[in-house]
Design a protein around this motif. Structure first.
Motif, mmCIF file in Angstrom:
data_model
loop_
_atom_site.group_PDB
_atom_site.id
_atom_site.type_symbol
_atom_site.label_atom_id
_atom_site.label_comp_id
_atom_site.label_asym_id
_atom_site.label_seq_id
_atom_site.Cartn_x
_atom_site.Cartn_y
_atom_site.Cartn_z
ATOM 1 N N LYS A 1 1.675 -8.106 -2.028
ATOM 2 C CA LYS A 1 2.038 -9.284 -1.241
ATOM 3 C C LYS A 1 3.553 -9.385 -1.094
ATOM 4 N N LEU A 2 4.278 -9.023 -2.142
ATOM 5 C CA LEU A 2 5.742 -9.047 -2.065
ATOM 6 C C LEU A 2 6.257 -7.969 -1.112
ATOM 7 N N LEU A 3 5.589 -6.813 -1.101
ATOM 8 C CA LEU A 3 5.969 -5.778 -0.148
ATOM 9 C C LEU A 3 5.699 -6.243 1.290
ATOM 10 N N ASP A 4 4.612 -6.956 1.492
ATOM 11 C CA ASP A 4 4.341 -7.534 2.809
ATOM 12 C C ASP A 4 5.459 -8.494 3.225
ATOM 13 N N SER B 1 1.664 4.264 -7.861
ATOM 14 C CA SER B 1 0.400 4.373 -7.129
ATOM 15 C C SER B 1 0.281 3.267 -6.086
ATOM 16 N N ALA B 2 0.613 2.040 -6.466
ATOM 17 C CA ALA B 2 0.499 0.910 -5.537
ATOM 18 C C ALA B 2 1.459 1.069 -4.363
ATOM 19 N N MET B 3 2.686 1.500 -4.625
ATOM 20 C CA MET B 3 3.668 1.643 -3.548
ATOM 21 C C MET B 3 3.303 2.796 -2.613
ATOM 22 N N LYS B 4 2.806 3.912 -3.172
ATOM 23 C CA LYS B 4 2.385 5.031 -2.325
ATOM 24 C C LYS B 4 1.238 4.609 -1.410
ATOM 25 N N ASP B 5 0.252 3.904 -1.963
ATOM 26 C CA ASP B 5 -0.878 3.448 -1.156
ATOM 27 C C ASP B 5 -0.393 2.525 -0.036
ATOM 28 N N TYR B 6 0.547 1.657 -0.363
ATOM 29 C CA TYR B 6 1.070 0.712 0.622
ATOM 30 C C TYR B 6 1.750 1.463 1.766
ATOM 31 N N LEU B 7 2.592 2.422 1.418
ATOM 32 C CA LEU B 7 3.290 3.196 2.451
ATOM 33 C C LEU B 7 2.301 3.959 3.316
ATOM 34 N N ARG C 1 -0.818 3.277 4.041
ATOM 35 C CA ARG C 1 -1.543 2.396 4.960
ATOM 36 C C ARG C 1 -0.693 2.021 6.167
ATOM 37 N N ASN C 2 0.589 1.768 5.921
ATOM 38 C CA ASN C 2 1.448 1.311 7.002
ATOM 39 C C ASN C 2 1.952 2.443 7.882
ATOM 40 N N LEU C 3 1.798 3.682 7.425
ATOM 41 C CA LEU C 3 2.211 4.818 8.243
ATOM 42 C C LEU C 3 1.138 5.258 9.238
ATOM 43 N N ARG C 4 -0.086 4.795 9.051
ATOM 44 C CA ARG C 4 -1.180 5.259 9.899
ATOM 45 C C ARG C 4 -0.968 4.910 11.371
ATOM 46 N N SER C 5 -0.210 3.844 11.618
ATOM 47 C CA SER C 5 0.018 3.427 12.998
ATOM 48 C C SER C 5 1.145 4.214 13.666
ATOM 49 N N ALA D 1 9.459 10.809 2.823
ATOM 50 C CA ALA D 1 8.464 11.196 3.823
ATOM 51 C C ALA D 1 8.215 10.058 4.807
ATOM 52 N N SER D 2 8.142 8.839 4.291
ATOM 53 C CA SER D 2 7.913 7.679 5.159
ATOM 54 C C SER D 2 9.086 7.459 6.099
ATOM 55 N N LEU D 3 10.307 7.564 5.565
ATOM 56 C CA LEU D 3 11.485 7.348 6.392
ATOM 57 C C LEU D 3 11.603 8.423 7.475
ATOM 58 N N ALA D 4 11.269 9.674 7.126
ATOM 59 C CA ALA D 4 11.330 10.753 8.106
ATOM 60 C C ALA D 4 10.316 10.526 9.227
#
Length: 331
Positions: free
Chosen positions: A121-124, A166-172, A174-178, A206-209
């Protein structure tokens, strides 16, 4: 030595201001002290070890890493203490960067409590407030550094670090799929060298790239040089990005970097970053890799490579055998 000259853990906690958990971490992980055991297997500390813990507590509070000073002789610790001020100030956690809304402090609290739902929720909130790039640079990267510092000092355990990663990787993910880079986008391979098990820096890179328009293949942590090269030979990668977070004193890593460069085609640049990368600066210089100090530098280097402006900062120094034609078997 008579037990009446030794101090139990409760007494040591009171005299040093250090928690029993932290003292045990410093003992087990860094060999900072070596208590004896009572008949009932309780730890008992000599007066010299109590003083040593007081010195170590003061020096870590002053900003020195426990990994750098844990095994120094007492005389050297006293000299460092004289340079950094007097003993006795209450211990406190290192100050965290200021992030609007206290997001970083709240995220660290959630990690300590294994509350990954609150962390997400804080990452959101960070995503809404800063956008995707801002989330990476203003919250996730400072959070990654704070987790590393807390783990090194013993304030967080390995299970805290693993849960947060693990939580941060999963979050990234999910948000990269778009995000769908065009088919003509250059390809980037992201991983960590063999022995580098902390992968969150690589995941953020990887996410930033991908956000910067690259087609990214993330291969996870701790890949030997030969496996990295094998992946390159089977695909048309434009560059390789390596994250080096921990440890900063792996005697095998320079050889892995040199091996990687010697096997790679000459036109594949290697980008290296991470908080411990600077400890391998000599090897990085030998292979002519691009050392980036932060994610802003990483983004800049990616853009230079993409536009054809970037070259290796220096030619590798006679490290490579004659190169095979690109696409030939790696063996």
């Amino acid at each position: 030595m008579s037990e009446d000259r030794l101090h139990n853990m409760k007494s040591v906690e009171l005299r040093t201001g250090l928690s029993a958990h932290l003292i045990r971490i410093w003992e087990r992980r860094y060999g900072a002290v070596t208590p004896v055991r009572s008949d009932s297997q309780r730890r008992l500390y000599s007066e010299e070890e109590v003083e040593r813990l007081q010195l170590l507590g003061h020096l870590t509070r002053s900003g020195l890493a426990i990994s750098q000073i844990a095994r120094l002789p007492a005389g050297e610790l006293r000299i460092l203490q004289e340079r950094t001020g007097t003993l006795g100030a209450p211990l406190k956690s290192p100050e965290l960067p200021v992030v609007a809304g206290g997001l970083l402090d709240r995220a660290m609290q959630a990690i300590r409590q294994y509350d990954m739902e609150t962390l997400e929720k804080l990452l959101d909130q960070g995503m809404i407030q800063y956008g995707y790039s801002g989330l990476l640079n203003k919250l996730l990267i400072p959070l990654l550094h704070a987790i590393g510092d807390a783990w090194e000092s013993g304030d967080l355990t390995a299970s805290h670090e693993h849960g947060a990663t693990s939580a941060m990787k999963d979050y990234l993910a999910r948000n990269l799929r778009s995000m769908h880079p065009p088919g003509t986008a250059p390809r980037l391979l992201v991983t960590t060298p063999a022995g580098q098990l902390h992968e969150m820096g690589a995941a953020i890179a990887a996410s930033l790239a991908r956000k910067s328009g690259w087609k990214v293949t993330y291969l996870g942590p701790s890949l030997p040089a030969e496996e990295i090269v094998g992946a390159v030979m089977m695909n048309s990668f434009r560059a390789i990005a390596l994250s080096i977070i921990y440890p900063g004193d792996d005697p095998e890593l320079p050889g892995q970097l040199i091996r990687l460069r010697s096997l790679l085609p000459d036109d594949i640049p290697i980008i290296i970053g991470g908080r411990s990368a600077v400890h391998y600066e000599e090897a990085i210089g030998k292979i002519g890799a691009l050392l980036v100090p932060d994610m802003a530098g990483f983004t800049h280097v990616l853009e230079e490579i993409r536009t054809g402006q970037s070259a290796h900062p220096a030619e590798p120094r006679d490290l490579r055998p004659p190169l095979r034609p690109r696409g030939s078997p790696a063996g």
